[in-house]
Design a protein around this motif. Structure first.
Motif, short mmCIF file in Angstrom:
data_model
loop_
_atom_site.label_atom_id
_atom_site.label_comp_id
_atom_site.label_asym_id
_atom_site.label_seq_id
_atom_site.Cartn_x
_atom_site.Cartn_y
_atom_site.Cartn_z
N GLN A 111 0.36 4.81 -17.16
CA GLN A 111 1.40 5.83 -17.04
C GLN A 111 1.54 6.24 -15.58
N ASN A 112 2.72 6.58 -15.22
CA ASN A 112 2.98 7.18 -13.91
C ASN A 112 3.09 8.69 -14.10
N ILE A 113 2.23 9.42 -13.42
CA ILE A 113 2.19 10.86 -13.56
C ILE A 113 2.58 11.49 -12.23
N SER A 134 8.65 17.59 -5.94
CA SER A 134 7.66 16.61 -6.36
C SER A 134 6.55 16.50 -5.31
N LEU A 135 5.37 17.05 -5.62
CA LEU A 135 4.23 16.91 -4.72
C LEU A 135 3.73 15.46 -4.69
N SER A 136 3.79 14.80 -5.83
CA SER A 136 3.37 13.38 -5.88
C SER A 136 4.30 12.52 -5.05
N GLY A 137 5.59 12.86 -5.05
CA GLY A 137 6.54 12.11 -4.23
C GLY A 137 6.25 12.24 -2.75
N GLU A 138 5.85 13.45 -2.32
CA GLU A 138 5.49 13.62 -0.91
C GLU A 138 4.26 12.81 -0.55
N ASP A 139 3.28 12.76 -1.46
CA ASP A 139 2.10 11.93 -1.20
C ASP A 139 2.48 10.46 -1.12
N GLU A 156 -6.30 13.46 -3.94
CA GLU A 156 -6.56 14.89 -4.13
C GLU A 156 -5.77 15.46 -5.30
N LEU A 157 -4.46 15.27 -5.28
CA LEU A 157 -3.61 15.84 -6.33
C LEU A 157 -3.87 15.16 -7.68
N ARG A 158 -3.99 13.85 -7.67
CA ARG A 158 -4.21 13.11 -8.92
C ARG A 158 -5.53 13.50 -9.58
N ARG A 159 -6.60 13.57 -8.79
CA ARG A 159 -7.90 13.93 -9.34
C ARG A 159 -7.92 15.40 -9.76
N GLY A 160 -7.23 16.24 -9.01
CA GLY A 160 -7.16 17.65 -9.39
C GLY A 160 -6.45 17.84 -10.72
#
Length: 253
Positions: A111-113, A134-139, A156-160
């Motif tokens: 899945q893409n989260i 989108s914070l993931s988009g910025e990463d 960081e964001l994914r593991r959090g």
């Protein structure tokens, strides 16, 4: 008739006595034993510094032994010690020393989260709510094309978010201490990212949501997978001083 001294010099048996200069050299060499050289290591320090060094090494040794014991209890099967002191072990381990066995048995992401956030801003023109960012988009933008991408942008964001989801139920209720830690962790990450943008006011509240899309099947596969997004929206959180970075706290003061 040769004299006694001449016979001694010509005998060649090495029995001649050394001269005055040779006696001084022999005596000076004899005084230099293996213990007369410069001392090294802790022995070279004065007594107070030796005590400080010994205490420091003892503390380091105790902390190391404690760390190994905590990690062992964390990964060990359930036993009497973990039942009695499980909370203390979790407080020591999480979140800095979490053990993740996926390193040895990886499970490819299916899945893409993406993590989104919006904020309620208080400014001169009153209160207003921003659009979803989108914070993931910025990463992803920071990683794409980088030869040495930052670990922060990658994990960081994914593991959090994984930490938050695993410690909350479907109603976003925390499961004990880990749930409280994960919520504080997400709030601080979000406020750190929002601090990079100028919204012309003060962030009063934040709301986070996740967008989950299944990875599409490859072109050669006959499998049918829906890629429509599903959302998990968290409640609004009021921003506190504990959620702000240190730089922002200093600016407010």
């Amino acid at each position: 008739m040769d004299s006694y001294d001449d016979r001694g010099a010509e005998s060649g048996n090495g029995a001649a006595e050394p001269g005055p200069d040779q006696q001084e050299e022999i005596s000076s060499d004899a005084g230099q034993g293996p213990e007369s050289g410069p001392r090294g290591g802790m022995a070279a320090l004065s007594l107070p510094y030796q005590i400080v060094a010994a205490v420091a090494l003892s503390v380091i040794g105790l902390v190391t032994c404690g760390q190994l014991a905590m990690v062992f209890l964390h990964v060990a099967p359930s036993n009497t010690m973990t039942k009695q002191h499980g909370e203390a072990v979790d407080e020591w381990i999480y979140p800095e020393f979490e053990q993740n066995w996926k390193l040895f048995a990886p499970n490819p992401l299916q899945q893409n989260i993406a993590i989104h956030v919006r904020a309620e801003i208080s400014g001169d023109d009153g209160r207003r709510t921003t659009s979803w960012m989108s914070l993931s988009g910025e990463d992803g933008k920071a990683i794409r094309g980088s030869l040495l991408p930052s670990h922060v942008h990658q994990n960081e964001l994914r593991r959090g978010w994984d930490f938050y989801v695993s410690s909350h139920d479907n109603e976003n209720r925390a499961n004990g201490l880990r749930g409280q830690l994960s919520e504080r962790y997400i709030r601080r990450i979000v406020m750190l990212r929002l601090g990079e943008h100028d919204y012309g006011g003060t962030v009063e509240r934040i709301q986070v949501r996740s967008e989950v899309r299944s990875v599409a099947a490859p072109a050669w596969s006959e499998e049918k997978i829906s890629t429509r997004p599903s959302y998990r929206v968290l409640p609004w959180w009021t921003v506190t001083d504990a959620d702000l970075p240190e730089s922002a706290k200093g600016a407010d003061k």
